[in-house]
Design an enzyme around this catalytic site. Structure first.
Site, PDB file in Angstrom:
ATOM      1  N   LYS A  16       4.024  30.544  46.113  1.00  0.00           N
ATOM      2  CA  LYS A  16       5.200  30.250  46.963  1.00  0.00           C
ATOM      3  C   LYS A  16       5.084  30.919  48.320  1.00  0.00           C
ATOM      4  O   LYS A  16       5.694  30.499  49.292  1.00  0.00           O
ATOM      5  CB  LYS A  16       6.477  30.743  46.278  1.00  0.00           C
ATOM      6  CG  LYS A  16       6.781  29.973  45.019  1.00  0.00           C
ATOM      7  CD  LYS A  16       8.128  30.339  44.437  1.00  0.00           C
ATOM      8  CE  LYS A  16       8.198  29.933  42.990  1.00  0.00           C
ATOM      9  NZ  LYS A  16       7.813  31.004  42.065  1.00  0.00           N
ATOM     10  N   GLY A  40       5.282  37.811  39.640  1.00  0.00           N
ATOM     11  CA  GLY A  40       4.307  38.623  40.350  1.00  0.00           C
ATOM     12  C   GLY A  40       3.821  37.825  41.522  1.00  0.00           C
ATOM     13  O   GLY A  40       3.358  36.704  41.358  1.00  0.00           O
ATOM     14  N   HIS A  41       3.986  38.340  42.705  1.00  0.00           N
ATOM     15  CA  HIS A  41       3.360  37.657  43.831  1.00  0.00           C
ATOM     16  C   HIS A  41       2.599  38.658  44.679  1.00  0.00           C
ATOM     17  O   HIS A  41       3.058  39.757  44.931  1.00  0.00           O
ATOM     18  CB  HIS A  41       4.316  36.811  44.683  1.00  0.00           C
ATOM     19  CG  HIS A  41       5.685  37.353  44.802  1.00  0.00           C
ATOM     20  ND1 HIS A  41       6.678  36.999  43.924  1.00  0.00           N
ATOM     21  CD2 HIS A  41       6.222  38.219  45.673  1.00  0.00           C
ATOM     22  CE1 HIS A  41       7.777  37.635  44.266  1.00  0.00           C
ATOM     23  NE2 HIS A  41       7.532  38.379  45.306  1.00  0.00           N
TER      24      HIS A  41
HETATM   25  P1  IMP Z   1       9.005  36.327  29.869  1.00  0.00           P
HETATM   26  O1  IMP Z   1       9.505  35.755  31.159  1.00  0.00           O
HETATM   27  O2  IMP Z   1       8.391  37.684  30.004  1.00  0.00           O
HETATM   28  O3  IMP Z   1      10.053  36.267  28.790  1.00  0.00           O
HETATM   29  O4  IMP Z   1       7.820  35.363  29.351  1.00  0.00           O
HETATM   30  C1  IMP Z   1       8.066  34.027  28.952  1.00  0.00           C
HETATM   31  C2  IMP Z   1       6.952  33.100  29.407  1.00  0.00           C
HETATM   32  O5  IMP Z   1       7.027  32.942  30.825  1.00  0.00           O
HETATM   33  C3  IMP Z   1       5.542  33.603  29.107  1.00  0.00           C
HETATM   34  O6  IMP Z   1       4.727  32.484  28.800  1.00  0.00           O
HETATM   35  C4  IMP Z   1       5.100  34.218  30.429  1.00  0.00           C
HETATM   36  O7  IMP Z   1       3.700  34.242  30.554  1.00  0.00           O
HETATM   37  C5  IMP Z   1       5.751  33.251  31.401  1.00  0.00           C
HETATM   38  N1  IMP Z   1       6.000  33.843  32.719  1.00  0.00           N
HETATM   39  C6  IMP Z   1       6.961  34.718  33.060  1.00  0.00           C
HETATM   40  N2  IMP Z   1       6.905  35.016  34.359  1.00  0.00           N
HETATM   41  C7  IMP Z   1       5.886  34.316  34.885  1.00  0.00           C
HETATM   42  C8  IMP Z   1       5.345  34.165  36.223  1.00  0.00           C
HETATM   43  O8  IMP Z   1       5.803  34.744  37.221  1.00  0.00           O
HETATM   44  N3  IMP Z   1       4.289  33.312  36.335  1.00  0.00           N
HETATM   45  C9  IMP Z   1       3.796  32.624  35.286  1.00  0.00           C
HETATM   46  N4  IMP Z   1       4.267  32.722  34.036  1.00  0.00           N
HETATM   47  C10 IMP Z   1       5.311  33.551  33.843  1.00  0.00           C
END
Ligand code: IMP
Length: 434
Positions: A16, A40-41
Protein backbone atom coordinates in the site's frame (compact mmCIF):
# COMPACT_ATOMS: atom_id res chain seq x y z
CA UNK A 1 -12.93 17.67 1.27
CA UNK A 2 -13.58 14.00 0.73
CA UNK A 3 -12.19 10.98 2.50
CA UNK A 4 -10.31 8.38 0.49
CA UNK A 5 -10.17 4.69 1.36
CA UNK A 6 -7.15 2.52 0.62
CA UNK A 7 -7.54 -1.28 0.77
CA UNK A 8 -5.63 -4.40 -0.24
CA UNK A 9 -7.35 -6.41 -2.97
CA UNK A 10 -5.88 -9.83 -2.18
CA UNK A 11 -4.57 -11.50 1.00
CA UNK A 12 -2.41 -8.61 2.22
CA UNK A 13 1.13 -7.42 1.61
CA UNK A 14 0.16 -5.83 -1.70
CA UNK A 15 2.38 -2.81 -0.99
CA UNK A 16 0.00 0.00 0.00
CA UNK A 17 3.01 2.25 0.52
CA UNK A 18 3.16 2.77 -3.25
CA UNK A 19 -0.18 4.56 -3.21
CA UNK A 20 0.60 6.61 -0.10
CA UNK A 21 3.90 7.65 -1.66
CA UNK A 22 2.05 8.91 -4.73
CA UNK A 23 -0.36 10.96 -2.67
CA UNK A 24 2.59 12.33 -0.70
CA UNK A 25 2.07 15.60 1.05
CA UNK A 26 -1.41 16.13 -0.41
CA UNK A 27 -2.77 13.96 2.40
CA UNK A 28 -3.35 15.66 5.75
CA UNK A 29 -4.58 12.75 7.89
CA UNK A 30 -3.78 9.03 7.63
CA UNK A 31 -6.14 6.83 9.64
CA UNK A 32 -5.61 3.19 10.53
CA UNK A 33 -9.13 1.84 10.99
CA UNK A 34 -8.77 -1.91 11.62
CA UNK A 35 -6.38 -4.58 12.83
CA UNK A 36 -3.40 -4.03 15.08
CA UNK A 37 0.24 -5.02 15.10
CA UNK A 38 -0.52 -8.08 12.94
CA UNK A 39 0.11 -5.82 9.96
CA UNK A 40 3.56 -5.04 8.75
CA UNK A 41 4.73 -2.50 6.28
CA UNK A 42 8.25 -1.65 5.40
CA UNK A 43 8.55 1.96 4.41
CA UNK A 44 11.63 3.07 2.55
CA UNK A 45 12.41 6.76 2.87
CA UNK A 46 14.90 8.20 0.43
CA UNK A 47 17.05 11.04 1.71
CA UNK A 48 17.97 14.01 -0.49
CA UNK A 49 21.46 12.52 -0.80
CA UNK A 50 19.99 9.30 -2.26
CA UNK A 51 20.39 7.25 0.93
CA UNK A 52 17.58 4.82 1.75
CA UNK A 53 16.33 4.25 5.29
CA UNK A 54 14.02 1.33 6.01
CA UNK A 55 11.31 1.50 8.67
CA UNK A 56 9.30 -1.57 9.63
CA UNK A 57 5.99 -0.49 11.13
CA UNK A 58 3.39 -2.86 12.55
CA UNK A 59 0.94 -0.72 14.43
CA UNK A 60 1.49 2.92 13.60
CA UNK A 61 -0.13 4.33 10.45
CA UNK A 62 2.45 4.83 7.69
CA UNK A 63 1.68 8.57 7.72
CA UNK A 64 3.69 8.88 10.93
CA UNK A 65 6.82 9.35 8.78
CA UNK A 66 5.47 12.34 6.88
CA UNK A 67 5.91 15.54 8.90
CA UNK A 68 2.83 17.22 7.42
CA UNK A 69 0.49 14.30 8.18
CA UNK A 70 -1.53 13.74 11.35
CA UNK A 71 -1.59 9.98 11.95
CA UNK A 72 -4.70 8.57 13.63
CA UNK A 73 -5.34 5.19 15.28
CA UNK A 74 -9.10 4.83 14.85
CA UNK A 75 -11.71 3.21 17.07
CA UNK A 76 -11.69 0.03 14.94
CA UNK A 77 -8.07 -0.77 15.82
CA UNK A 78 -6.83 -3.07 18.59
CA UNK A 79 -3.78 -1.54 20.28
CA UNK A 80 -0.92 -3.36 21.94
CA UNK A 81 0.41 -0.53 24.10
CA UNK A 82 3.82 -2.10 24.60
CA UNK A 83 4.27 -2.25 20.82
CA UNK A 84 2.89 1.26 20.37
CA UNK A 85 5.52 2.73 22.66
CA UNK A 86 8.30 0.55 21.25
CA UNK A 87 7.53 1.81 17.74
CA UNK A 88 7.29 5.42 18.92
CA UNK A 89 10.60 5.11 20.80
CA UNK A 90 12.24 3.54 17.73
CA UNK A 91 11.11 6.37 15.47
CA UNK A 92 11.95 9.10 17.93
CA UNK A 93 15.46 7.68 18.31
CA UNK A 94 15.84 8.17 14.55
CA UNK A 95 14.66 11.75 14.75
CA UNK A 96 11.04 11.27 13.59
CA UNK A 97 8.57 13.67 15.23
CA UNK A 98 5.67 11.55 16.50
CA UNK A 99 3.93 14.22 18.54
CA UNK A 100 0.92 14.55 16.24
CA UNK A 101 -0.35 10.99 16.79
CA UNK A 102 -4.05 10.76 17.74
CA UNK A 103 -5.39 7.59 19.40
CA UNK A 104 -9.13 6.98 19.60
CA UNK A 105 -10.51 6.76 23.15
CA UNK A 106 -12.71 3.92 21.87
CA UNK A 107 -9.97 1.76 20.37
CA UNK A 108 -9.60 -1.56 22.18
CA UNK A 109 -6.46 -2.56 24.03
CA UNK A 110 -4.77 -5.94 23.50
CA UNK A 111 -4.49 -7.20 27.07
CA UNK A 112 -1.54 -9.53 27.80
CA UNK A 113 -3.86 -12.50 28.38
CA UNK A 114 -5.18 -12.18 24.83
CA UNK A 115 -1.70 -12.68 23.40
CA UNK A 116 -1.45 -15.84 25.51
CA UNK A 117 -4.86 -17.02 24.38
CA UNK A 118 -4.08 -16.44 20.69
CA UNK A 119 -1.05 -18.73 20.92
CA UNK A 120 -2.58 -21.49 23.02
CA UNK A 121 -5.74 -21.55 20.89
CA UNK A 122 -3.67 -22.06 17.75
CA UNK A 123 -1.73 -24.88 19.41
CA UNK A 124 -5.00 -26.43 20.54
CA UNK A 125 -6.45 -26.28 17.00
CA UNK A 126 -3.48 -28.31 15.73
CA UNK A 127 -4.04 -29.21 12.06
CA UNK A 128 -7.03 -26.86 11.88
CA UNK A 129 -5.05 -23.79 12.99
CA UNK A 130 -5.56 -20.43 11.25
CA UNK A 131 -1.87 -19.55 11.16
CA UNK A 132 -2.41 -16.27 13.04
CA UNK A 133 0.38 -13.84 13.77
CA UNK A 134 0.04 -14.68 17.49
CA UNK A 135 -0.38 -11.03 18.46
CA UNK A 136 -3.69 -11.45 20.32
CA UNK A 137 -5.78 -9.89 17.56
CA UNK A 138 -8.60 -12.49 17.38
CA UNK A 139 -9.18 -12.81 21.15
CA UNK A 140 -9.22 -9.00 21.54
CA UNK A 141 -11.87 -8.56 18.83
CA UNK A 142 -13.80 -11.46 20.38
CA UNK A 143 -13.77 -9.58 23.72
CA UNK A 144 -14.99 -6.45 21.94
CA UNK A 145 -17.97 -8.30 20.47
CA UNK A 146 -18.58 -10.12 23.75
CA UNK A 147 -18.59 -6.73 25.50
CA UNK A 148 -15.78 -7.66 27.87
CA UNK A 149 -13.07 -5.67 26.07
CA UNK A 150 -10.79 -3.02 27.56
CA UNK A 151 -10.83 0.32 25.75
CA UNK A 152 -8.16 3.00 25.72
CA UNK A 153 -10.40 5.29 27.82
CA UNK A 154 -10.63 2.65 30.56
CA UNK A 155 -6.97 3.23 31.39
CA UNK A 156 -7.89 6.58 32.88
CA UNK A 157 -10.27 5.17 35.49
CA UNK A 158 -8.58 2.58 37.68
CA UNK A 159 -11.84 1.37 39.29
CA UNK A 160 -13.48 0.71 35.90
CA UNK A 161 -10.32 -0.87 34.52
CA UNK A 162 -10.10 -3.29 37.44
CA UNK A 163 -13.78 -4.24 37.11
CA UNK A 164 -13.34 -4.95 33.41
CA UNK A 165 -10.17 -6.98 33.82
CA UNK A 166 -11.84 -8.98 36.59
CA UNK A 167 -14.88 -9.63 34.42
CA UNK A 168 -12.75 -10.80 31.50
CA UNK A 169 -10.44 -12.96 33.59
CA UNK A 170 -13.24 -14.55 35.60
CA UNK A 171 -14.04 -16.62 32.54
CA UNK A 172 -10.67 -16.68 30.78
CA UNK A 173 -8.77 -18.01 33.77
CA UNK A 174 -11.13 -20.98 33.90
CA UNK A 175 -10.40 -21.65 30.24
CA UNK A 176 -6.64 -21.16 30.61
CA UNK A 177 -6.39 -23.48 33.59
CA UNK A 178 -9.02 -26.12 32.94
CA UNK A 179 -8.90 -26.43 29.15
CA UNK A 180 -5.46 -25.24 28.10
CA UNK A 181 -3.66 -26.45 31.19
CA UNK A 182 -1.72 -23.21 31.64
CA UNK A 183 -1.39 -20.79 34.56
CA UNK A 184 -4.12 -18.35 35.59
CA UNK A 185 -3.42 -14.66 34.98
CA UNK A 186 -3.26 -12.32 37.96
CA UNK A 187 -5.73 -9.39 37.82
CA UNK A 188 -3.43 -7.04 39.74
CA UNK A 189 -0.52 -7.62 37.39
CA UNK A 190 -2.64 -6.85 34.32
CA UNK A 191 -4.14 -3.71 35.88
CA UNK A 192 -0.70 -2.53 36.95
CA UNK A 193 0.80 -3.10 33.50
CA UNK A 194 -2.01 -1.25 31.73
CA UNK A 195 -2.02 1.65 34.19
CA UNK A 196 1.70 1.99 33.61
CA UNK A 197 0.96 3.20 30.05
CA UNK A 198 -1.79 5.67 30.97
CA UNK A 199 0.14 8.88 31.54
CA UNK A 200 2.24 8.65 28.40
CA UNK A 201 -0.87 7.78 26.40
CA UNK A 202 -3.11 10.51 27.79
CA UNK A 203 -2.07 13.44 25.54
CA UNK A 204 -2.63 11.35 22.39
CA UNK A 205 -6.14 10.26 23.25
CA UNK A 206 -9.11 12.00 21.65
CA UNK A 207 -12.56 11.59 20.13
CA UNK A 208 -10.92 10.73 16.83
CA UNK A 209 -14.21 10.67 14.88
CA UNK A 210 -14.78 14.29 15.84
CA UNK A 211 -11.19 15.23 14.97
CA UNK A 212 -11.70 13.71 11.50
CA UNK A 213 -15.09 15.34 10.97
CA UNK A 214 -13.53 18.72 11.74
CA UNK A 215 -10.61 18.01 9.40
CA UNK A 216 -13.00 17.15 6.54
CA UNK A 217 -15.06 20.26 7.24
CA UNK A 218 -11.88 22.32 7.10
CA UNK A 219 -11.18 21.00 3.59
CA UNK A 220 -8.40 18.59 4.49
CA UNK A 221 -7.66 15.26 2.79
CA UNK A 222 -8.23 12.21 4.98
CA UNK A 223 -6.83 8.85 3.92
CA UNK A 224 -8.35 5.76 5.55
CA UNK A 225 -5.79 2.99 5.22
CA UNK A 226 -6.82 -0.63 5.76
CA UNK A 227 -4.67 -3.18 7.49
CA UNK A 228 -4.69 -6.67 5.91
CA UNK A 229 -6.91 -7.00 2.83
CA UNK A 230 -10.20 -7.96 1.19
CA UNK A 231 -9.82 -11.74 1.41
CA UNK A 232 -8.74 -11.52 5.05
CA UNK A 233 -11.87 -9.51 5.98
CA UNK A 234 -13.90 -11.28 8.65
CA UNK A 235 -17.13 -10.97 6.57
CA UNK A 236 -15.96 -10.98 2.97
CA UNK A 237 -12.76 -13.01 3.19
CA UNK A 238 -12.01 -16.70 3.06
CA UNK A 239 -13.54 -17.38 6.47
CA UNK A 240 -12.36 -18.88 8.83
CA UNK A 241 -8.88 -18.26 7.37
CA UNK A 242 -9.19 -14.52 7.87
CA UNK A 243 -8.24 -11.89 10.38
CA UNK A 244 -10.86 -10.78 12.92
CA UNK A 245 -11.57 -7.28 11.65
CA UNK A 246 -13.25 -5.50 8.72
CA UNK A 247 -10.51 -4.88 6.20
CA UNK A 248 -12.79 -3.82 3.33
CA UNK A 249 -14.05 -0.32 2.48
CA UNK A 250 -17.13 -0.65 4.73
CA UNK A 251 -14.83 -1.17 7.70
CA UNK A 252 -13.23 2.21 6.98
CA UNK A 253 -16.46 3.91 8.07
CA UNK A 254 -17.21 1.86 11.19
CA UNK A 255 -13.54 1.81 12.18
CA UNK A 256 -13.10 5.59 11.95
CA UNK A 257 -16.52 7.13 12.50
CA UNK A 258 -16.45 8.79 9.06
CA UNK A 259 -19.82 8.28 7.32
CA UNK A 260 -19.99 6.58 3.87
CA UNK A 261 -21.37 9.75 2.28
CA UNK A 262 -18.01 11.47 2.81
CA UNK A 263 -15.95 8.86 0.98
CA UNK A 264 -15.26 9.87 -2.61
CA UNK A 265 -12.77 7.23 -3.75
CA UNK A 266 -11.76 3.70 -2.96
CA UNK A 267 -8.27 2.79 -4.08
CA UNK A 268 -7.30 -0.87 -4.06
CA UNK A 269 -3.79 -2.25 -4.25
CA UNK A 270 -3.33 -5.33 -6.38
CA UNK A 271 0.01 -7.11 -6.57
CA UNK A 272 0.89 -8.22 -10.13
CA UNK A 273 0.87 -11.78 -8.75
CA UNK A 274 -0.68 -13.20 -5.57
CA UNK A 275 0.73 -13.98 -2.12
CA UNK A 276 -0.69 -15.28 1.12
CA UNK A 277 0.70 -15.99 4.59
CA UNK A 278 -0.97 -18.36 6.99
CA UNK A 279 -3.36 -21.17 6.17
CA UNK A 280 -6.37 -21.26 3.86
CA UNK A 281 -7.37 -21.78 0.22
CA UNK A 282 -5.36 -20.16 -2.60
CA UNK A 283 -6.37 -21.34 -6.10
CA UNK A 284 -3.40 -19.96 -8.09
CA UNK A 285 -0.74 -21.05 -5.57
CA UNK A 286 2.45 -22.37 -7.18
CA UNK A 287 4.52 -25.20 -5.76
CA UNK A 288 7.15 -25.19 -8.52
CA UNK A 289 10.19 -23.16 -9.56
CA UNK A 290 8.02 -20.29 -10.79
CA UNK A 291 6.63 -19.90 -7.25
CA UNK A 292 10.16 -19.88 -5.86
CA UNK A 293 11.21 -17.28 -8.43
CA UNK A 294 8.32 -15.00 -7.44
CA UNK A 295 9.20 -15.43 -3.74
CA UNK A 296 12.87 -14.65 -4.28
CA UNK A 297 12.51 -11.84 -6.80
CA UNK A 298 9.63 -10.26 -4.90
CA UNK A 299 11.32 -10.77 -1.47
CA UNK A 300 8.13 -12.42 -0.25
CA UNK A 301 8.84 -13.01 3.42
CA UNK A 302 6.49 -11.70 6.12
CA UNK A 303 7.38 -8.35 7.73
CA UNK A 304 5.71 -9.37 10.99
CA UNK A 305 6.56 -13.04 11.39
CA UNK A 306 9.33 -13.57 8.80
CA UNK A 307 7.37 -16.51 7.33
CA UNK A 308 7.94 -17.22 3.61
CA UNK A 309 4.82 -16.09 1.76
CA UNK A 310 2.93 -18.54 -0.43
CA UNK A 311 3.13 -17.27 -4.03
CA UNK A 312 1.01 -17.71 -7.17
CA UNK A 313 -0.15 -16.03 -10.38
CA UNK A 314 -2.54 -13.11 -10.69
CA UNK A 315 -6.14 -14.11 -9.94
CA UNK A 316 -8.63 -11.73 -11.56
CA UNK A 317 -11.65 -13.53 -10.06
CA UNK A 318 -10.36 -12.18 -6.76
CA UNK A 319 -9.64 -8.80 -8.36
CA UNK A 320 -13.24 -8.55 -9.65
CA UNK A 321 -14.53 -9.57 -6.25
CA UNK A 322 -12.43 -6.84 -4.61
CA UNK A 323 -13.87 -4.29 -7.06
CA UNK A 324 -17.38 -5.38 -6.13
CA UNK A 325 -17.19 -5.58 -2.32
CA UNK A 326 -15.12 -2.41 -1.94
CA UNK A 327 -16.60 -0.32 -4.74
CA UNK A 328 -13.10 0.23 -6.10
CA UNK A 329 -12.67 3.37 -8.20
CA UNK A 330 -8.91 3.02 -8.85
CA UNK A 331 -6.42 0.18 -8.73
CA UNK A 332 -2.70 0.46 -8.14
CA UNK A 333 -0.87 -2.59 -9.51
CA UNK A 334 2.36 -3.18 -7.61
CA UNK A 335 5.53 -5.15 -8.34
CA UNK A 336 5.00 -5.52 -12.08
CA UNK A 337 8.82 -5.70 -12.35
CA UNK A 338 8.79 -9.04 -10.47
CA UNK A 339 7.08 -10.62 -13.49
CA UNK A 340 9.94 -9.63 -15.82
CA UNK A 341 11.72 -12.62 -17.34
CA UNK A 342 8.90 -15.16 -17.61
CA UNK A 343 8.29 -16.57 -21.09
CA UNK A 344 4.53 -16.65 -20.49
CA UNK A 345 2.59 -14.96 -17.70
CA UNK A 346 -0.58 -16.86 -16.77
CA UNK A 347 -3.58 -14.85 -15.54
CA UNK A 348 -6.44 -16.66 -13.82
CA UNK A 349 -9.71 -15.53 -15.41
CA UNK A 350 -12.17 -18.01 -13.85
CA UNK A 351 -12.27 -21.22 -11.80
CA UNK A 352 -13.36 -24.69 -12.59
CA UNK A 353 -15.02 -26.65 -9.81
CA UNK A 354 -16.01 -30.25 -10.53
CA UNK A 355 -16.23 -29.50 -14.24
CA UNK A 356 -18.32 -26.33 -13.78
CA UNK A 357 -16.89 -22.91 -14.71
CA UNK A 358 -17.20 -20.10 -12.13
CA UNK A 359 -16.58 -16.54 -13.27
CA UNK A 360 -17.26 -15.17 -9.79
CA UNK A 361 -16.11 -16.28 -6.33
CA UNK A 362 -17.97 -19.50 -5.54
CA UNK A 363 -20.63 -19.11 -2.85
CA UNK A 364 -19.56 -22.20 -0.95
CA UNK A 365 -16.22 -22.37 0.82
CA UNK A 366 -15.82 -26.03 -0.20
CA UNK A 367 -16.08 -25.02 -3.86
CA UNK A 368 -13.44 -22.34 -3.32
CA UNK A 369 -11.17 -24.93 -1.68
CA UNK A 370 -11.54 -27.13 -4.76
CA UNK A 371 -11.35 -24.34 -7.35
CA UNK A 372 -8.89 -24.97 -10.18
CA UNK A 373 -7.71 -21.83 -11.98
CA UNK A 374 -8.63 -21.32 -15.64
CA UNK A 375 -5.62 -19.51 -17.10
CA UNK A 376 -5.17 -17.20 -20.02
CA UNK A 377 -1.52 -17.30 -21.10
CA UNK A 378 -0.15 -13.83 -21.82
CA UNK A 379 3.24 -13.11 -23.35
CA UNK A 380 6.11 -12.25 -21.03
CA UNK A 381 8.82 -9.60 -21.38
CA UNK A 382 12.55 -9.44 -20.59
CA UNK A 383 13.35 -5.75 -20.53
CA UNK A 384 14.17 -4.02 -17.22
CA UNK A 385 11.08 -1.90 -16.60
CA UNK A 386 12.20 -0.16 -13.41
CA UNK A 387 13.15 3.01 -15.28
CA UNK A 388 9.76 3.39 -17.02
CA UNK A 389 7.73 6.38 -15.82
CA UNK A 390 5.12 6.51 -18.60
CA UNK A 391 2.80 3.68 -19.55
CA UNK A 392 3.95 3.89 -23.18
CA UNK A 393 7.55 3.20 -22.12
CA UNK A 394 6.63 -0.29 -20.90
CA UNK A 395 7.36 -3.18 -23.29
CA UNK A 396 4.28 -4.01 -25.39
CA UNK A 397 3.74 -7.33 -23.56
CA UNK A 398 3.79 -5.60 -20.15
CA UNK A 399 1.28 -3.03 -21.41
CA UNK A 400 -0.93 -5.82 -22.73
CA UNK A 401 -0.73 -7.57 -19.34
CA UNK A 402 -1.92 -4.46 -17.46
CA UNK A 403 -4.68 -3.72 -19.97
CA UNK A 404 -6.02 -7.29 -19.90
CA UNK A 405 -5.99 -7.34 -16.08
CA UNK A 406 -7.76 -3.96 -16.04
CA UNK A 407 -10.46 -5.32 -18.32
CA UNK A 408 -10.94 -8.42 -16.17
CA UNK A 409 -11.09 -6.66 -12.79
CA UNK A 410 -13.52 -4.02 -13.97
CA UNK A 411 -11.96 -0.81 -12.65
CA UNK A 412 -9.24 1.44 -14.02
CA UNK A 413 -5.59 0.90 -13.19
CA UNK A 414 -4.38 4.34 -12.16
CA UNK A 415 -0.80 3.53 -11.22
CA UNK A 416 1.74 0.74 -11.66
CA UNK A 417 4.69 -0.05 -9.42
CA UNK A 418 7.83 -0.97 -11.37
CA UNK A 419 10.41 -1.20 -8.57
CA UNK A 420 10.85 -0.89 -4.80
CA UNK A 421 11.89 2.79 -4.69
CA UNK A 422 9.21 5.40 -4.04
CA UNK A 423 9.70 6.99 -7.47
CA UNK A 424 9.62 3.67 -9.32
CA UNK A 425 6.01 4.07 -10.35
CA UNK A 426 3.99 4.91 -13.44
CA UNK A 427 1.01 7.16 -12.85
CA UNK A 428 -1.83 7.03 -15.39
CA UNK A 429 -4.48 8.96 -13.45
CA UNK A 430 -4.20 11.10 -10.29
CA UNK A 431 -5.23 9.32 -7.08
CA UNK A 432 -6.59 12.49 -5.49
CA UNK A 433 -9.17 14.87 -6.92
CA UNK A 434 -7.70 18.21 -7.87
P1 IMP B 1 -4.36 -12.65 12.83
O1 IMP B 1 -4.70 -11.37 12.13
O2 IMP B 1 -3.08 -12.60 13.60
O3 IMP B 1 -5.51 -13.16 13.65
O4 IMP B 1 -4.13 -13.77 11.69
C1 IMP B 1 -5.20 -14.21 10.86
C2 IMP B 1 -4.73 -14.43 9.43
O5 IMP B 1 -4.48 -13.16 8.83
C3 IMP B 1 -3.44 -15.23 9.29
O6 IMP B 1 -3.53 -16.02 8.12
C4 IMP B 1 -2.37 -14.16 9.11
O7 IMP B 1 -1.24 -14.65 8.44
C5 IMP B 1 -3.15 -13.15 8.28
N1 IMP B 1 -2.63 -11.79 8.40
C6 IMP B 1 -2.78 -10.94 9.43
N2 IMP B 1 -2.20 -9.76 9.18
C7 IMP B 1 -1.66 -9.84 7.95
C8 IMP B 1 -0.95 -8.91 7.10
O8 IMP B 1 -0.69 -7.74 7.42
N3 IMP B 1 -0.58 -9.39 5.88
C9 IMP B 1 -0.89 -10.64 5.47
N4 IMP B 1 -1.55 -11.53 6.22
C10 IMP B 1 -1.94 -11.13 7.44
Amino acid sequence: MPAIVLVGAQWGDEGKGKATDLMGTDVDYVVKFNGGNNAGHTVVIEGEDGTREKYALHLLPSGILTPTVTPVIGNGVVVDLEVLFQELDGLEARGVDTSKLVVSANAHVIAPYNRTLDKVTERFLGKRKIGTTGRGIGPTYADKMNRVGIRVQDLFDEGILRQKVEAALGFKNQVLVKIYNTRAVDVDLVVEELLGYAERLRPMVADSALVLEEALNAGQNVLLEAGQATLLDVDHGTYPFVTSSSATAGGACTGSGIPPTRVSRVIAILKAYTTRVGEGPFPTELFDDDGETLRKTGAEYGTTTGRPRRCGWMDTVIGRYATRVNGVTDFVITKLDVLTGFEKVPVCVAYEVDGVRHDEMPVSQSDFHHAKPVYEMLDGWWEDISGCREFDELPAAAQAYVLRVEELIGARVSAIGVGPGRHEIIQRHPLLDA
